[in-house]
Motif scaffolding. Structure first.
Motif, PDB file in Angstrom:
ATOM      1  N   ARG A   1       0.809  -1.129   0.065  1.00 22.80           N
ATOM      2  CA  ARG A   1      -0.039  -0.020  -0.049  1.00 22.80           C
ATOM      3  C   ARG A   1       1.009   1.201   0.056  1.00 22.80           C
ATOM      4  NH1 ARG A   1      -5.446   0.188   2.306  1.00 22.80           N
ATOM      5  NH2 ARG A   1      -6.372  -1.703   2.261  1.00 22.80           N
ATOM      6  N   VAL A   2       1.886   1.400   0.867  1.00 20.43           N
ATOM      7  CA  VAL A   2       2.684   2.328   0.899  1.00 20.43           C
ATOM      8  C   VAL A   2       3.440   2.659  -0.554  1.00 20.43           C
ATOM      9  CG1 VAL A   2       4.776   3.246   1.928  1.00 20.43           C
ATOM     10  CG2 VAL A   2       3.008   2.352   3.518  1.00 20.43           C
ATOM     11  N   GLN A   3       3.930   1.552  -1.099  1.00 23.82           N
ATOM     12  CA  GLN A   3       4.439   1.652  -2.396  1.00 23.82           C
ATOM     13  C   GLN A   3       3.697   2.388  -3.528  1.00 23.82           C
ATOM     14  OE1 GLN A   3       6.173  -2.410  -2.906  1.00 23.82           O
ATOM     15  NE2 GLN A   3       7.762  -1.821  -1.612  1.00 23.82           N
ATOM     16  N   ARG A   4       2.303   2.002  -3.309  1.00 29.18           N
ATOM     17  CA  ARG A   4       1.287   2.550  -4.249  1.00 29.18           C
ATOM     18  C   ARG A   4       1.056   3.864  -4.120  1.00 29.18           C
ATOM     19  NH1 ARG A   4      -0.884  -2.608  -3.604  1.00 29.18           N
ATOM     20  NH2 ARG A   4      -2.500  -1.965  -2.043  1.00 29.18           N
ATOM     21  N   ILE A   5       0.842   4.116  -2.714  1.00 27.74           N
ATOM     22  CA  ILE A   5       0.877   5.690  -2.276  1.00 27.74           C
ATOM     23  C   ILE A   5       2.196   6.703  -2.755  1.00 27.74           C
ATOM     24  CG2 ILE A   5       0.885   7.220  -0.316  1.00 27.74           C
ATOM     25  CD1 ILE A   5      -0.685   5.043   1.187  1.00 27.74           C
ATOM     26  N   ALA A   6       3.154   6.012  -2.618  1.00 29.46           N
ATOM     27  CA  ALA A   6       4.397   6.630  -3.137  1.00 29.46           C
ATOM     28  C   ALA A   6       4.445   6.802  -4.501  1.00 29.46           C
ATOM     29  CB  ALA A   6       5.828   5.915  -2.978  1.00 29.46           C
ATOM     30  N   GLY A   7       3.931   5.876  -5.293  1.00 28.61           N
ATOM     31  CA  GLY A   7       3.745   6.001  -6.790  1.00 28.61           C
ATOM     32  C   GLY A   7       2.734   7.158  -7.091  1.00 28.61           C
ATOM     33  N   GLN A   8       1.780   7.243  -6.245  1.00 29.08           N
ATOM     34  CA  GLN A   8       0.653   8.255  -6.511  1.00 29.08           C
ATOM     35  C   GLN A   8       1.256   9.602  -6.189  1.00 29.08           C
ATOM     36  OE1 GLN A   8      -2.256   6.338  -3.932  1.00 29.08           O
ATOM     37  NE2 GLN A   8      -3.724   6.684  -5.758  1.00 29.08           N
ATOM     38  N   VAL A   9       1.856   9.817  -4.981  1.00 30.60           N
ATOM     39  CA  VAL A   9       2.643  11.059  -4.811  1.00 30.60           C
ATOM     40  C   VAL A   9       3.640  11.333  -5.818  1.00 30.60           C
ATOM     41  CG1 VAL A   9       4.214  12.280  -3.081  1.00 30.60           C
ATOM     42  CG2 VAL A   9       2.304  10.758  -2.190  1.00 30.60           C
ATOM     43  N   ALA A  10       4.459  10.544  -6.519  1.00 26.36           N
ATOM     44  CA  ALA A  10       5.256  10.931  -7.497  1.00 26.36           C
ATOM     45  C   ALA A  10       4.412  11.081  -8.870  1.00 26.36           C
ATOM     46  CB  ALA A  10       6.073   9.541  -8.015  1.00 26.36           C
ATOM     47  N   ALA A  11       3.414  10.504  -9.081  1.00 26.09           N
ATOM     48  CA  ALA A  11       2.379  11.218 -10.075  1.00 26.09           C
ATOM     49  C   ALA A  11       1.953  12.420 -10.115  1.00 26.09           C
ATOM     50  CB  ALA A  11       1.359  10.117 -10.332  1.00 26.09           C
ATOM     51  N   ILE A  12       1.759  12.940  -8.811  1.00 22.90           N
ATOM     52  CA  ILE A  12       1.515  14.317  -8.395  1.00 22.90           C
ATOM     53  C   ILE A  12       2.588  15.207  -8.694  1.00 22.90           C
ATOM     54  CG2 ILE A  12       0.603  16.016  -6.440  1.00 22.90           C
ATOM     55  CD1 ILE A  12      -0.813  13.483  -5.214  1.00 22.90           C
ATOM     56  N   GLU A  13       3.609  14.704  -8.358  1.00 24.98           N
ATOM     57  CA  GLU A  13       4.834  15.673  -8.503  1.00 24.98           C
ATOM     58  C   GLU A  13       5.072  15.843  -9.974  1.00 24.98           C
ATOM     59  OE1 GLU A  13       9.640  15.928  -7.245  1.00 24.98           O
ATOM     60  OE2 GLU A  13       8.458  14.099  -7.050  1.00 24.98           O
ATOM     61  N   ARG A  14       4.919  14.698 -10.763  1.00 29.50           N
ATOM     62  CA  ARG A  14       5.296  14.925 -12.219  1.00 29.50           C
ATOM     63  C   ARG A  14       4.098  15.804 -13.034  1.00 29.50           C
ATOM     64  NH1 ARG A  14       6.091   9.349 -11.323  1.00 29.50           N
ATOM     65  NH2 ARG A  14       3.816   8.858 -12.189  1.00 29.50           N
ATOM     66  N   SER A  15       2.847  15.815 -12.422  1.00 29.54           N
ATOM     67  CA  SER A  15       1.639  16.383 -12.857  1.00 29.54           C
ATOM     68  C   SER A  15       2.090  17.886 -12.640  1.00 29.54           C
ATOM     69  CB  SER A  15       0.440  15.944 -12.392  1.00 29.54           C
ATOM     70  OG  SER A  15       0.210  14.538 -12.715  1.00 29.54           O
ATOM     71  N   LEU A  16       2.344  18.266 -11.315  1.00 30.58           N
ATOM     72  CA  LEU A  16       2.732  19.686 -11.186  1.00 30.58           C
ATOM     73  C   LEU A  16       4.010  20.163 -11.936  1.00 30.58           C
ATOM     74  CD1 LEU A  16       2.274  19.513  -7.310  1.00 30.58           C
ATOM     75  CD2 LEU A  16       0.962  20.988  -8.722  1.00 30.58           C
ATOM     76  N   ALA A  17       4.955  19.281 -12.041  1.00 29.89           N
ATOM     77  CA  ALA A  17       6.144  20.018 -12.892  1.00 29.89           C
ATOM     78  C   ALA A  17       5.641  20.134 -14.267  1.00 29.89           C
ATOM     79  CB  ALA A  17       7.239  18.899 -12.702  1.00 29.89           C
ATOM     80  N   GLY A  18       4.635  19.365 -14.936  1.00 29.29           N
ATOM     81  CA  GLY A  18       4.430  19.412 -16.065  1.00 29.29           C
ATOM     82  C   GLY A  18       3.188  20.004 -16.462  1.00 29.29           C
ATOM     83  N   GLY A  19       2.789  20.820 -15.055  1.00 26.11           N
ATOM     84  CA  GLY A  19       1.751  21.884 -15.551  1.00 26.11           C
ATOM     85  C   GLY A  19       0.460  21.273 -15.978  1.00 26.11           C
ATOM     86  N   ALA A  20       0.138  20.298 -15.235  1.00 28.75           N
ATOM     87  CA  ALA A  20      -1.021  19.513 -15.509  1.00 28.75           C
ATOM     88  C   ALA A  20      -2.379  20.351 -15.140  1.00 28.75           C
ATOM     89  CB  ALA A  20      -1.288  18.382 -14.716  1.00 28.75           C
ATOM     90  N   ASP A  21      -3.450  20.014 -15.868  1.00 23.64           N
ATOM     91  CA  ASP A  21      -4.726  20.802 -15.432  1.00 23.64           C
ATOM     92  C   ASP A  21      -4.941  20.651 -14.038  1.00 23.64           C
ATOM     93  OD1 ASP A  21      -7.235  21.793 -16.461  1.00 23.64           O
ATOM     94  OD2 ASP A  21      -8.077  20.180 -15.903  1.00 23.64           O
ATOM     95  N   CYS A  22      -5.785  21.592 -13.295  1.00 20.82           N
ATOM     96  CA  CYS A  22      -5.995  21.577 -11.992  1.00 20.82           C
ATOM     97  C   CYS A  22      -7.149  20.210 -11.823  1.00 20.82           C
ATOM     98  CB  CYS A  22      -6.831  22.702 -11.647  1.00 20.82           C
ATOM     99  SG  CYS A  22      -5.580  24.346 -11.495  1.00 20.82           S
ATOM    100  N   ALA A  23      -8.004  20.137 -12.553  1.00 19.95           N
ATOM    101  CA  ALA A  23      -8.983  19.068 -12.453  1.00 19.95           C
ATOM    102  C   ALA A  23      -8.350  17.571 -12.260  1.00 19.95           C
ATOM    103  CB  ALA A  23      -9.871  19.030 -13.563  1.00 19.95           C
TER     104      ALA A  23
END
Length: 87
Positions: free
Chosen positions: A10-32
């Motif tokens: 579970r923690v590893q999946r959460i770490a992956g989700q946090v990394a996806a948030i970071e990538r999205s922020l860095a890439g200028g993802a849509d707010c939604a």
């Protein structure tokens, strides 16, 4: 607490989700899209918290072999954690 492979997964999946948030922020993802990612991560963390609370209850509060003092300490620890989590 003994190592729990399911909780570690579970923690590893959460770490992956946090990394996806970071990538999205860095890439200028849509707010939604960001809101969706953060909500999913928050839900995953909530699920992790529930499982750890359940394990704590069984091991440190409900175990019939515990002394009354040990049960009281386990309950206090749990309430402290829940208070911090709910802020």
């Amino acid at each position: 607490m003994t190592p729990n492979p399911a909780l570690l997964a579970r923690v590893q999946r959460i770490a992956g989700q946090v990394a996806a948030i970071e990538r999205s922020l860095a890439g200028g993802a849509d707010c939604a899209d960001l809101l969706h990612l953060v909500a999913a991560t928050r839900g995953a963390i909530g699920g992790l918290m529930e499982k750890i609370v359940e394990e704590h209850l069984h091991a440190h509060v409900a175990d019939p072999d515990l002394t009354p003092a040990a049960r009281a300490e386990g309950a206090r620890e749990l309430m402290d954690a829940i208070r911090r989590y709910s802020k």
